[in-house]
Scaffold this motif. Structure first.
Motif, PDB file in Angstrom:
ATOM      1  N   THR A 182       0.829  -1.198   0.000  1.00 30.89           N
ATOM      2  CA  THR A 182       0.000   0.000   0.000  1.00 30.89           C
ATOM      3  C   THR A 182       0.865   1.250   0.000  1.00 30.89           C
ATOM      4  O   THR A 182       2.083   1.189   0.238  1.00 30.89           O
ATOM      5  CB  THR A 182      -0.918   0.016   1.227  1.00 30.89           C
ATOM      6  N   VAL A 183       0.256   2.398  -0.272  1.00 30.26           N
ATOM      7  CA  VAL A 183       0.989   3.666  -0.267  1.00 30.26           C
ATOM      8  C   VAL A 183       1.537   3.952   1.124  1.00 30.26           C
ATOM      9  O   VAL A 183       2.658   4.440   1.286  1.00 30.26           O
ATOM     10  CB  VAL A 183       0.063   4.800  -0.748  1.00 30.26           C
ATOM     11  N   ARG A 184       0.764   3.636   2.151  1.00 27.93           N
ATOM     12  CA  ARG A 184       1.208   3.870   3.526  1.00 27.93           C
ATOM     13  C   ARG A 184       2.457   3.059   3.846  1.00 27.93           C
ATOM     14  O   ARG A 184       3.420   3.567   4.417  1.00 27.93           O
ATOM     15  CB  ARG A 184       0.067   3.518   4.483  1.00 27.93           C
ATOM     16  N   ASP A 185       2.457   1.782   3.465  1.00 30.22           N
ATOM     17  CA  ASP A 185       3.622   0.939   3.721  1.00 30.22           C
ATOM     18  C   ASP A 185       4.820   1.387   2.890  1.00 30.22           C
ATOM     19  O   ASP A 185       5.965   1.306   3.342  1.00 30.22           O
ATOM     20  CB  ASP A 185       3.281  -0.518   3.408  1.00 30.22           C
ATOM     21  N   ALA A 186       4.561   1.853   1.663  1.00 32.49           N
ATOM     22  CA  ALA A 186       5.658   2.345   0.828  1.00 32.49           C
ATOM     23  C   ALA A 186       6.311   3.577   1.440  1.00 32.49           C
ATOM     24  O   ALA A 186       7.540   3.698   1.476  1.00 32.49           O
ATOM     25  CB  ALA A 186       5.141   2.648  -0.579  1.00 32.49           C
ATOM     26  N   LEU A 187       5.505   4.500   1.947  1.00 31.74           N
ATOM     27  CA  LEU A 187       6.047   5.686   2.612  1.00 31.74           C
ATOM     28  C   LEU A 187       6.818   5.305   3.866  1.00 31.74           C
ATOM     29  O   LEU A 187       7.887   5.858   4.155  1.00 31.74           O
ATOM     30  CB  LEU A 187       4.903   6.645   2.956  1.00 31.74           C
ATOM     31  N   ASN A 188       6.288   4.359   4.633  1.00 34.63           N
ATOM     32  CA  ASN A 188       6.978   3.902   5.831  1.00 34.63           C
ATOM     33  C   ASN A 188       8.324   3.276   5.495  1.00 34.63           C
ATOM     34  O   ASN A 188       9.337   3.532   6.158  1.00 34.63           O
ATOM     35  CB  ASN A 188       6.088   2.896   6.566  1.00 34.63           C
ATOM     36  N   GLU A 199       2.617  15.840  14.636  1.00 35.53           N
ATOM     37  CA  GLU A 199       1.684  15.482  15.708  1.00 35.53           C
ATOM     38  C   GLU A 199       1.475  13.972  15.731  1.00 35.53           C
ATOM     39  O   GLU A 199       1.065  13.372  14.726  1.00 35.53           O
ATOM     40  CB  GLU A 199       0.343  16.195  15.487  1.00 35.53           C
ATOM     41  N   GLU A 200       1.782  13.365  16.891  1.00 33.02           N
ATOM     42  CA  GLU A 200       1.517  11.943  17.146  1.00 33.02           C
ATOM     43  C   GLU A 200       2.257  11.029  16.171  1.00 33.02           C
ATOM     44  O   GLU A 200       1.785   9.951  15.825  1.00 33.02           O
ATOM     45  CB  GLU A 200       0.010  11.649  17.074  1.00 33.02           C
ATOM     46  N   VAL A 201       3.459  11.441  15.740  1.00 30.89           N
ATOM     47  CA  VAL A 201       4.216  10.604  14.808  1.00 30.89           C
ATOM     48  C   VAL A 201       5.069   9.573  15.537  1.00 30.89           C
ATOM     49  O   VAL A 201       5.539   8.617  14.915  1.00 30.89           O
ATOM     50  CB  VAL A 201       5.116  11.470  13.906  1.00 30.89           C
ATOM     51  N   ALA A 202       5.281   9.754  16.854  1.00 28.96           N
ATOM     52  CA  ALA A 202       6.211   8.885  17.576  1.00 28.96           C
ATOM     53  C   ALA A 202       5.485   7.736  18.269  1.00 28.96           C
ATOM     54  O   ALA A 202       5.355   6.638  17.729  1.00 28.96           O
ATOM     55  CB  ALA A 202       7.015   9.718  18.571  1.00 28.96           C
ATOM     56  N   GLN A 203       4.988   7.981  19.464  1.00 24.66           N
ATOM     57  CA  GLN A 203       4.411   6.898  20.262  1.00 24.66           C
ATOM     58  C   GLN A 203       3.111   6.367  19.667  1.00 24.66           C
ATOM     59  O   GLN A 203       2.799   5.188  19.798  1.00 24.66           O
ATOM     60  CB  GLN A 203       4.177   7.389  21.692  1.00 24.66           C
ATOM     61  N   TYR A 204       2.364   7.225  18.993  1.00 29.00           N
ATOM     62  CA  TYR A 204       1.096   6.811  18.400  1.00 29.00           C
ATOM     63  C   TYR A 204       1.271   6.226  16.999  1.00 29.00           C
ATOM     64  O   TYR A 204       0.313   5.786  16.377  1.00 29.00           O
ATOM     65  CB  TYR A 204       0.144   8.016  18.346  1.00 29.00           C
ATOM     66  N   ASP A 205       2.506   6.222  16.492  1.00 23.84           N
ATOM     67  CA  ASP A 205       2.833   5.702  15.155  1.00 23.84           C
ATOM     68  C   ASP A 205       2.197   6.508  14.031  1.00 23.84           C
ATOM     69  O   ASP A 205       1.989   5.994  12.928  1.00 23.84           O
ATOM     70  CB  ASP A 205       2.421   4.228  15.016  1.00 23.84           C
ATOM     71  N   GLY A 206       1.870   7.770  14.294  1.00 26.10           N
ATOM     72  CA  GLY A 206       1.316   8.619  13.251  1.00 26.10           C
ATOM     73  C   GLY A 206      -0.196   8.518  13.161  1.00 26.10           C
ATOM     74  O   GLY A 206      -0.786   7.472  13.443  1.00 26.10           O
ATOM     75  N   ALA A 207      -0.811   9.622  12.776  1.00 28.14           N
ATOM     76  CA  ALA A 207      -2.274   9.635  12.650  1.00 28.14           C
ATOM     77  C   ALA A 207      -2.747   8.686  11.563  1.00 28.14           C
ATOM     78  O   ALA A 207      -3.832   8.106  11.663  1.00 28.14           O
ATOM     79  CB  ALA A 207      -2.751  11.063  12.353  1.00 28.14           C
ATOM     80  N   TYR A 208      -1.939   8.507  10.516  1.00 28.89           N
ATOM     81  CA  TYR A 208      -2.293   7.607   9.422  1.00 28.89           C
ATOM     82  C   TYR A 208      -1.368   6.385   9.364  1.00 28.89           C
ATOM     83  O   TYR A 208      -1.315   5.698   8.347  1.00 28.89           O
ATOM     84  CB  TYR A 208      -2.249   8.361   8.089  1.00 28.89           C
ATOM     85  N   LYS A 209      -0.602   6.163  10.470  1.00 26.72           N
ATOM     86  CA  LYS A 209       0.282   4.991  10.622  1.00 26.72           C
ATOM     87  C   LYS A 209       1.382   4.964   9.555  1.00 26.72           C
ATOM     88  O   LYS A 209       1.860   3.888   9.187  1.00 26.72           O
ATOM     89  CB  LYS A 209      -0.525   3.686  10.568  1.00 26.72           C
ATOM     90  N   VAL A 210       1.806   6.130   9.078  1.00 26.00           N
ATOM     91  CA  VAL A 210       2.905   6.177   8.119  1.00 26.00           C
ATOM     92  C   VAL A 210       4.243   5.950   8.816  1.00 26.00           C
ATOM     93  O   VAL A 210       5.151   5.335   8.254  1.00 26.00           O
ATOM     94  CB  VAL A 210       2.889   7.524   7.369  1.00 26.00           C
ATOM     95  N   SER A 211       4.373   6.436  10.047  1.00 31.06           N
ATOM     96  CA  SER A 211       5.621   6.295  10.801  1.00 31.06           C
ATOM     97  C   SER A 211       5.567   5.131  11.787  1.00 31.06           C
ATOM     98  O   SER A 211       6.191   5.179  12.843  1.00 31.06           O
ATOM     99  CB  SER A 211       5.919   7.602  11.540  1.00 31.06           C
ATOM    100  N   ARG A 212       4.844   4.089  11.458  1.00 30.71           N
ATOM    101  CA  ARG A 212       4.686   2.957  12.366  1.00 30.71           C
ATOM    102  C   ARG A 212       6.027   2.259  12.601  1.00 30.71           C
ATOM    103  O   ARG A 212       6.740   1.902  11.666  1.00 30.71           O
ATOM    104  CB  ARG A 212       3.685   1.962  11.796  1.00 30.71           C
ATOM    105  N   GLY A 213       6.399   2.092  13.871  1.00 32.89           N
ATOM    106  CA  GLY A 213       7.602   1.369  14.249  1.00 32.89           C
ATOM    107  C   GLY A 213       8.882   2.164  14.179  1.00 32.89           C
ATOM    108  O   GLY A 213       9.934   1.675  14.632  1.00 32.89           O
ATOM    109  N   LEU A 214       8.853   3.386  13.638  1.00 29.82           N
ATOM    110  CA  LEU A 214      10.082   4.160  13.493  1.00 29.82           C
ATOM    111  C   LEU A 214      10.553   4.746  14.812  1.00 29.82           C
ATOM    112  O   LEU A 214      11.757   4.871  15.043  1.00 29.82           O
ATOM    113  CB  LEU A 214       9.870   5.274  12.459  1.00 29.82           C
TER     114      LEU A 214
END
Length: 273
Positions: free
Chosen positions: A30-36, A54-69
């Motif tokens: 998906t586009v989200r996984d590609a961005l991640n 906003e909420e890119v760290a502990q919340y993994d991003g509002a749209y989960k683009v930065s998940r796990g980073l």
């Protein structure tokens, strides 16, 4: 001849690229996984790259683009910011000018327009190149200055026969005059609210009266239906027999040996069932 050979070489290279092992091994995502994945690669490749928003760290991003980073790179590379788009947009612009590589995430694309003001300020601070100014000053223009100019033009425009505000009394101080205008404004707002409330309550009381009339109508209909049912169940023979029974029935005494007792006790004393 040379052109034909170049076209043949390009065609063969295109065929080789399309049937290579790398192309065949590509996976769908998906586009989200590609961005991640792209952010992960850039953070690992260059230490100057960091993410803020906003909420890119502990919340993994509002749209989960930065998940796990955040778990992988920590607080210094993935930064949570308050809900101040103007603030962290300015931080990102300044960090980019200082040589870093910020990735600024906004929850909505409209908020990214906050960077226009910072770019305008930085453009004004830059010296011109030679005798020719930078072209960015003609391309990027802060909309706020345009709005302020339009508002000032409207306020200073001569209007014949129209009073925008009550005239100021020069004999009083500015603070007293401002307080007087505030009181007048509050009174007008209070009258406006009361007028609006009366208009609203007018319809509300009309609804209440309508509900009352409906309840009365339903009660009247129920009473009328009960009377109709009683009339349908009426028997003249039973009614006459009941009247004759009450006429021939001997009334019970109310007193027994000078004492007033209930009817069932008097029946027990007389032996009447």
């Amino acid at each position: 001849m040379l052109r034909t050979r170049l076209i043949q070489a390009a065609s063969s290279a295109q065929r080789a690229f399309s049937t290579s092992q790398k192309a065949l091994a590509a996976k769908q995502m998906t586009v989200r996984d590609a961005l991640n994945s792209a952010l992960d690669d850039e953070l690992a490749r260059d230490d100057r790259v960091f993410i803020l928003g906003e909420e890119v760290a502990q919340y993994d991003g509002a749209y989960k683009v930065s998940r796990g980073l955040w778990k992988k790179y920590g607080d210094k590379r993935v930064i949570d910011t308050p809900i101040t788009e103007m603030g962290f947009a300015g931080i990102a612009v300044g960090a980019a000018m200082a040589g870093l590589r910020p990735v600024c995430e906004f929850m909505t694309w409209n908020f990214s327009m906050q960077a226009i003001d910072h770019a305008k300020i930085l453009d004004c601070a830059k010296p011109p190149v030679g005798d020719r100014p930078l072209p960015i000053s003609h391309i990027i223009e802060s909309p706020r200055s345009t709005w302020l100019n339009e508002i000032n033009d409207i306020l200073h425009r001569d209007r014949v026969g129209e009073v925008i505000a009550p005239p100021l009394d020069k004999s009083k101080s500015d603070k007293m005059e401002a307080a007087r205008l505030i009181v007048i404004r509050r009174r007008k707002m209070k009258k406006h609210k009361l007028k609006k409330l009366r208009r609203k309550m007018k319809f509300e009381w009309a609804k209440v009266r309508q509900r009352r009339e409906m309840r009365k109508e339903k009660a009247f209909q129920a009473k009328l239906m009960s009377q109709i049912k009683q009339a349908e169940a009426f028997s003249a023979e039973q009614h006459v027999a009941e009247i004759l029974r009450q006429a021939n029935e001997t009334p019970l005494p109310r007193f027994w040996k000078g004492r007033r007792l209930p009817a069932f006790i008097i029946k027990q004393k007389l032996g009447i069932k």
